[in-house]
Write an enzyme that holds these catalytic residues in place. Structure first.
Site, PDB file in Angstrom:
ATOM      1  N   CYS A  43       0.871  -1.175  -0.092  1.00  0.00           N
ATOM      2  CA  CYS A  43      -0.107   0.162   0.225  1.00  0.00           C
ATOM      3  C   CYS A  43       0.996   1.130  -0.183  1.00  0.00           C
ATOM      4  O   CYS A  43       2.412   1.366   0.322  1.00  0.00           O
ATOM      5  CB  CYS A  43      -0.834   0.088   1.700  1.00  0.00           C
ATOM      6  SG  CYS A  43      -1.905  -1.778   1.636  1.00  0.00           S
ATOM      7  N   ARG A  93       1.347   1.582  -6.002  1.00  0.00           N
ATOM      8  CA  ARG A  93       1.381   1.045  -5.231  1.00  0.00           C
ATOM      9  C   ARG A  93       0.094   0.127  -5.009  1.00  0.00           C
ATOM     10  O   ARG A  93      -0.033  -0.668  -3.675  1.00  0.00           O
ATOM     11  CB  ARG A  93       1.943   1.386  -3.333  1.00  0.00           C
ATOM     12  CG  ARG A  93       2.954   2.106  -3.665  1.00  0.00           C
ATOM     13  CD  ARG A  93       3.819   2.772  -1.990  1.00  0.00           C
ATOM     14  NE  ARG A  93       5.141   2.639  -2.015  1.00  0.00           N
ATOM     15  CZ  ARG A  93       5.765   1.631  -1.728  1.00  0.00           C
ATOM     16  NH1 ARG A  93       5.083   1.203  -0.908  1.00  0.00           N
ATOM     17  NH2 ARG A  93       7.014   1.827  -0.853  1.00  0.00           N
ATOM     18  N   TRP A 135      -4.076  -1.815  -1.349  1.00  0.00           N
ATOM     19  CA  TRP A 135      -3.487  -3.297  -2.598  1.00  0.00           C
ATOM     20  C   TRP A 135      -3.663  -4.652  -1.512  1.00  0.00           C
ATOM     21  O   TRP A 135      -3.263  -4.367  -0.475  1.00  0.00           O
ATOM     22  CB  TRP A 135      -2.622  -3.594  -2.786  1.00  0.00           C
ATOM     23  CG  TRP A 135      -1.992  -4.786  -3.876  1.00  0.00           C
ATOM     24  CD1 TRP A 135      -2.365  -4.773  -4.637  1.00  0.00           C
ATOM     25  CD2 TRP A 135      -2.175  -5.890  -3.663  1.00  0.00           C
ATOM     26  NE1 TRP A 135      -2.225  -5.628  -5.537  1.00  0.00           N
ATOM     27  CE2 TRP A 135      -2.219  -6.479  -4.388  1.00  0.00           C
ATOM     28  CE3 TRP A 135      -1.331  -6.348  -2.017  1.00  0.00           C
ATOM     29  CZ2 TRP A 135      -1.676  -7.778  -4.617  1.00  0.00           C
ATOM     30  CZ3 TRP A 135      -0.753  -8.578  -2.668  1.00  0.00           C
ATOM     31  CH2 TRP A 135      -1.075  -8.374  -3.974  1.00  0.00           C
ATOM     32  N   ASN A 138       0.806  -0.049   5.492  1.00  0.00           N
ATOM     33  CA  ASN A 138       1.684  -1.387   4.300  1.00  0.00           C
ATOM     34  C   ASN A 138       2.171  -2.051   5.084  1.00  0.00           C
ATOM     35  O   ASN A 138       3.456  -1.719   5.940  1.00  0.00           O
ATOM     36  CB  ASN A 138       2.305  -0.237   3.988  1.00  0.00           C
ATOM     37  CG  ASN A 138       2.967  -0.415   2.922  1.00  0.00           C
ATOM     38  OD1 ASN A 138       2.250  -1.666   2.225  1.00  0.00           O
ATOM     39  ND2 ASN A 138       3.880  -0.291   2.073  1.00  0.00           N
ATOM     40  N   GLY A 139       2.059  -3.087   4.962  1.00  0.00           N
ATOM     41  CA  GLY A 139       2.544  -4.290   5.431  1.00  0.00           C
ATOM     42  C   GLY A 139       1.652  -5.679   5.868  1.00  0.00           C
ATOM     43  O   GLY A 139       0.315  -5.078   5.547  1.00  0.00           O
ATOM     44  N   GLU A 196       9.961 -13.818 -20.653  1.00  0.00           N
ATOM     45  CA  GLU A 196       9.627 -12.186 -19.923  1.00  0.00           C
ATOM     46  C   GLU A 196       8.064 -11.586 -20.975  1.00  0.00           C
ATOM     47  O   GLU A 196       7.415 -10.704 -20.629  1.00  0.00           O
ATOM     48  CB  GLU A 196      10.413 -10.461 -20.006  1.00  0.00           C
ATOM     49  CG  GLU A 196      10.002  -9.990 -20.328  1.00  0.00           C
ATOM     50  CD  GLU A 196      10.163  -8.715 -18.733  1.00  0.00           C
ATOM     51  OE1 GLU A 196       9.512  -7.520 -18.943  1.00  0.00           O
ATOM     52  OE2 GLU A 196      10.269  -9.794 -17.680  1.00  0.00           O
ATOM     53  N   LYS A 213       4.548 -10.218 -19.802  1.00  0.00           N
ATOM     54  CA  LYS A 213       3.785  -9.100 -20.179  1.00  0.00           C
ATOM     55  C   LYS A 213       2.436  -8.991 -20.436  1.00  0.00           C
ATOM     56  O   LYS A 213       1.379  -9.018 -20.542  1.00  0.00           O
ATOM     57  CB  LYS A 213       5.238  -8.188 -20.977  1.00  0.00           C
ATOM     58  CG  LYS A 213       6.218  -7.783 -20.577  1.00  0.00           C
ATOM     59  CD  LYS A 213       5.514  -6.389 -20.076  1.00  0.00           C
ATOM     60  CE  LYS A 213       6.130  -5.909 -18.639  1.00  0.00           C
ATOM     61  NZ  LYS A 213       7.197  -6.815 -17.556  1.00  0.00           N
ATOM     62  N   GLU A 242       0.152 -10.050 -17.228  1.00  0.00           N
ATOM     63  CA  GLU A 242       0.212  -9.003 -16.673  1.00  0.00           C
ATOM     64  C   GLU A 242      -1.200  -7.934 -17.356  1.00  0.00           C
ATOM     65  O   GLU A 242      -1.454  -7.638 -16.300  1.00  0.00           O
ATOM     66  CB  GLU A 242       1.703  -8.280 -16.432  1.00  0.00           C
ATOM     67  CG  GLU A 242       2.706  -8.720 -15.557  1.00  0.00           C
ATOM     68  CD  GLU A 242       3.227  -7.905 -15.279  1.00  0.00           C
ATOM     69  OE1 GLU A 242       3.621  -6.794 -14.337  1.00  0.00           O
ATOM     70  OE2 GLU A 242       4.278  -8.107 -16.333  1.00  0.00           O
ATOM     71  N   HIS A 268       8.713 -32.416 -23.736  1.00  0.00           N
ATOM     72  CA  HIS A 268       8.701 -32.895 -22.540  1.00  0.00           C
ATOM     73  C   HIS A 268       7.347 -32.731 -21.748  1.00  0.00           C
ATOM     74  O   HIS A 268       7.665 -32.710 -20.361  1.00  0.00           O
ATOM     75  CB  HIS A 268      10.306 -32.553 -22.023  1.00  0.00           C
ATOM     76  CG  HIS A 268      10.916 -33.218 -22.612  1.00  0.00           C
ATOM     77  ND1 HIS A 268      11.940 -34.268 -22.677  1.00  0.00           N
ATOM     78  CD2 HIS A 268      11.774 -32.212 -23.160  1.00  0.00           C
ATOM     79  CE1 HIS A 268      12.681 -34.721 -23.255  1.00  0.00           C
ATOM     80  NE2 HIS A 268      13.097 -33.453 -23.787  1.00  0.00           N
ATOM     81  N   LYS A 296       3.288  -1.760  -8.588  1.00  0.00           N
ATOM     82  CA  LYS A 296       4.588  -1.537  -8.775  1.00  0.00           C
ATOM     83  C   LYS A 296       5.516  -1.644  -8.043  1.00  0.00           C
ATOM     84  O   LYS A 296       6.686  -2.826  -8.530  1.00  0.00           O
ATOM     85  CB  LYS A 296       4.492   0.034  -9.100  1.00  0.00           C
ATOM     86  CG  LYS A 296       5.604   0.010 -10.011  1.00  0.00           C
ATOM     87  CD  LYS A 296       5.889   0.116 -11.308  1.00  0.00           C
ATOM     88  CE  LYS A 296       7.265   0.070 -11.885  1.00  0.00           C
ATOM     89  NZ  LYS A 296       7.537  -1.056 -13.008  1.00  0.00           N
TER      90      LYS A 296
HETATM   91  C1  AGP Z   1       6.993  -7.009 -13.631  1.00  0.00           C
HETATM   92  O1  AGP Z   1       5.955  -6.330 -14.870  1.00  0.00           O
HETATM   93  C2  AGP Z   1       6.229  -6.560 -12.907  1.00  0.00           C
HETATM   94  N1  AGP Z   1       5.866  -5.378 -12.339  1.00  0.00           N
HETATM   95  C3  AGP Z   1       6.890  -7.354 -11.322  1.00  0.00           C
HETATM   96  O2  AGP Z   1       6.905  -8.762 -11.641  1.00  0.00           O
HETATM   97  C4  AGP Z   1       8.593  -6.940 -10.831  1.00  0.00           C
HETATM   98  O3  AGP Z   1       9.312  -6.983 -11.960  1.00  0.00           O
HETATM   99  C5  AGP Z   1       8.663  -7.036 -10.044  1.00  0.00           C
HETATM  100  O4  AGP Z   1       7.616  -7.242  -8.703  1.00  0.00           O
HETATM  101  C6  AGP Z   1       9.892  -6.774  -8.848  1.00  0.00           C
HETATM  102  O5  AGP Z   1       9.930  -5.788  -8.963  1.00  0.00           O
HETATM  103  P1  AGP Z   1      11.157  -4.678  -8.539  1.00  0.00           P
HETATM  104  O6  AGP Z   1      11.899  -4.818  -9.706  1.00  0.00           O
HETATM  105  O7  AGP Z   1      10.422  -3.120  -8.505  1.00  0.00           O
HETATM  106  O8  AGP Z   1      11.948  -5.660  -7.482  1.00  0.00           O
END
Ligand code: AGP
Length: 606
Positions: free
Chosen positions: A2, A27, A74, A98-99, A478, A482, A485, A501, A601
């Site tokens: 958060c 956040r 969050w 936050n936590g 990757e 993407k 996400e 496999h 993020k």
């Molecule tokens: C990537 O698009 C995501 N937002 C997520 O996987 C991110 O890479 C991961 O949470 C790590 O974040 P950081 O690089 O800030 O540690």
């Protein structure tokens, strides 16, 4: 994860709190809320969803009070609704958190037996009632010290008190928290980003510390409640422009910014005069390093995997990689001659930070590859390699991924040269190729309409696969991440050689499969793996690099050719079309591209 903010001022604070909450939405955006103090009352307003919702539901402009706290959520404990939104208040205390409080159930039982009434399903509410309980018999610092000792888990807290209308208490364990200093007011915030529009003078709390913030004074205490002195840091001003400009989304802007961010990264580390790489103040002799372990989460973990290939190839060192959430609970064997590299855009990811903490406790060599240089991971590492990408707002990481793999490639090149594993001529050749990379990325970004056209196929499909071998395998992972996400369709990245496999069973008529087959050492093998999935009816999107030789295969659905460069750097170019594929798939679905559902993020809880 958060976002929290607090302001103690000599003028009304609600407008500034709202602005900061909007900046903190990366956040979390499940709910938002504010509590101010005026006329001896706690004014608490909160609602589900974005901060805009809160503004629409309440007349915040007339929310009185020169002191207040705010929160964007969050959800971890309790569904995203206005009841579980923060702040949580009793008759005299209000808290934003936050936590995660891991022993909240036991504490709640104990407090209910003492006659406290709970309104929400959150773990946070136990903090409110614990403080309320202790304030019955203890002074403020003692009540706070005692409460924090009873909490298990992680927290960054902002707390206001009806009976002490001139102060905010902040406390930190595990989750980041900072204090900011302004003219006739002082601030509390989850990170510098939230405070930057109001001040560039900041103090970060360390784990176990709490503070009392008044408009004209800030006091810091350790976990025993003893006063401590703290340094005030001046924030760098390079992270100015947070707006989207003419782009519809921050992600679109950040994708198009990559030629510039890569150019900046190269400029920071490449010495044009001596055709060399400068890793300034590298604190270790090369003989002291005999193996490397790279640690990260999500996209940052993919950067670690990409770097493993380069480090093995260029330095001839042993290289291990680890997902931070696994590393932190495994029985690791620590070796003095291992360099631990922590990769993180935000520098605040809880699992990566905890992994760093474990390595520090075992006196390991620690290096951070981060975008936010004032972050906890940067502050607590022995050595920091900034990736110089500027703020990345879109939750789906794009330019930071390319920035991370650039700095990791540059480090691999340099260590390879320091270990005499690369001939000088080849070393300077690779640096020359590197300097041409921004221009090649620029050209590769021109692939747009073709990707827009094919993106809907991925939306309509039950699922899709992303295949690659060698240097392309991390990029396949990757690309799949993407798409997952952003457009919420199931996508899996897989080593192309592994399909036989098991996953080959997933392939059916019309299933979209992305095959990354640049003309490197793995090309022929990858093309034969491609033919295996075509034989089962897959719709193959082939991504390769330009070449005069025709691709020897039939029934390829679509082909995208990226620019040419040496094998080391092809992964940078292969990534671009995958970022755009995910972007346009989500755009077609009308999803919130910068704030995808259920994500945030910076993941500051484990
Ligand atoms: C990537 O698009 C995501 N937002 C997520 O996987 C991110 O890479 C991961 O949470 C790590 O974040 P950081 O690089 O800030 O540690």
């Amino acid at each position: 994860m958060c976002g929290i903010i607090g302001i103690s001022s000599n003028k009304p604070v609600s407008a500034n709190i709202i602005n900061s909450l909007k900046k903190l939405e990366y956040r979390g955006y499940d709910s938002a809320g504010i509590a101010t103090l005026s006329d001896g009352e706690i004014n608490e307003v909160k609602s589900e969803g974005r901060v805009d919702n809160l503004e629409n539901n309440f007349d915040l402009k007339n929310l009185r009070g020169n002191i207040g706290i705010g929160h964007v959520r969050w959800a971890t404990h309790g569904i995203p609704n206005s009841l579980n939104a923060h702040p949580h208040s009793s008759h005299n205390v209000s808290v934003v958190h936050n936590g995660i409080i891991e022993n909240s159930t036991i504490l709640k039982k104990h407090l209910i037996n003492k006659g406290h009434n709970f309104k929400s399903q959150t773990d946070t509410e136990v903090i409110v009632h614990l403080i309320t309980e202790h304030l019955k018999t203890l002074e403020l610092e003692e009540a706070i010290t005692k409460t924090l000792k009873q909490l298990h888990g992680s927290f960054a807290l902002g707390i206001v008190f009806k009976d002490m209308p001139d102060l905010i208490v902040g406390a930190r364990r595990g989750s980041p928290l900072a204090v900011g200093y302004g003219p006739n007011e002082n601030y509390l915030g989850s990170d510098s980003y939230a405070l930057k529009s109001m001040t560039n003078k900041i103090t970060y709390l360390d784990d176990g510390e709490f503070c009392i913030v008044k408009k004209d004074q800030v006091l810091f205490f350790n976990e025993e409640g003893k006063k401590v002195n703290k340094k005030i840091l001046e924030l760098s001003s390079d992270q100015a422009n947070y707006d989207k400009g003419d782009f519809k989304h921050f992600m679109a802007k950040e994708i198009e910014e990559q030629p510039l961010t890569i150019k900046t990264g190269i400029k920071e580390y490449v010495d044009n005069v001596n055709k060399d790489i400068n890793i300034f103040n590298f604190p270790w002799k090369i003989e002291e390093i005999n193996s490397i372990t790279l640690i990260g989460c999500g996209t940052a973990y993919h950067s670690c995997l990409m770097a493993k290939y380069w480090f093995e190839e260029l330095t001839n060192l042993d290289v291990n990689i680890d997902i931070a959430s696994e590393f932190r609970y495994r029985k690791n064997r620590f070796k003095k001659d291992t360099l631990y590299i922590f990769v993180s855009q935000s520098g605040e990811t809880a699992d990566t930070y905890a992994a760093l903490d474990i390595c520090n406790k075992n006196s390991m060599k620690t290096c951070a590859v981060v975008n936010v240089i004032e972050s906890s991971i940067a502050r607590d590492s022995n050595f920091v390699l900034p990736i110089h990408c500027g703020p990345e707002i879109g939750v789906a990481s794009t330019k930071a991924f390319l920035g991370q793999i650039l700095v990791l490639y540059i480090l691999a090149l340099k260590l390879g040269s320091m270990r005499n594993e690369i001939e000088k001529k080849e070393y300077q050749e690779k640096i020359k190729d590197l300097k041409a990379l921004p221009g090649l990325i620029e050209k590769t970004l021109l692939h747009d309409n073709d990707i827009q056209a094919i993106s809907s196929t991925f939306n309509e499909a039950k699922g899709s696969m992303f295949l690659g071998r060698g240097y392309s395998y991390p990029i396949a992972l990757e690309g799949a991440l993407k798409l997952k996400e952003l457009s919420y369709v199931h996508a899996e990245g897989y080593p192309a050689g592994e399909m036989k496999h098991g996953p080959l069973a997933l392939i059916e008529e019309g299933m979209p499969v992305v095959v990354l087959a640049p003309r490197d050492n793995y090309y022929k093998k990858t093309i034969s793996n491609m033919q295996e999935v075509i034989a089962r009816g897959a719709k193959v999107l082939l991504i390769t690099n330009k070449s005069k030789d025709e691709v020897v295969s039939e029934n390829i659905w679509e082909t995208i050719e990226v620019e040419n460069t040496n094998d080391d750097l092809l992964p940078f170019l292969l990534t671009i079309p995958l970022q755009k594929l995910a972007y346009y798939s989500a755009l077609k679905k009308g999803y919130d591209i910068d704030k995808p559902r259920n994500l945030a993020k910076s993941v500051t809880v484990e």
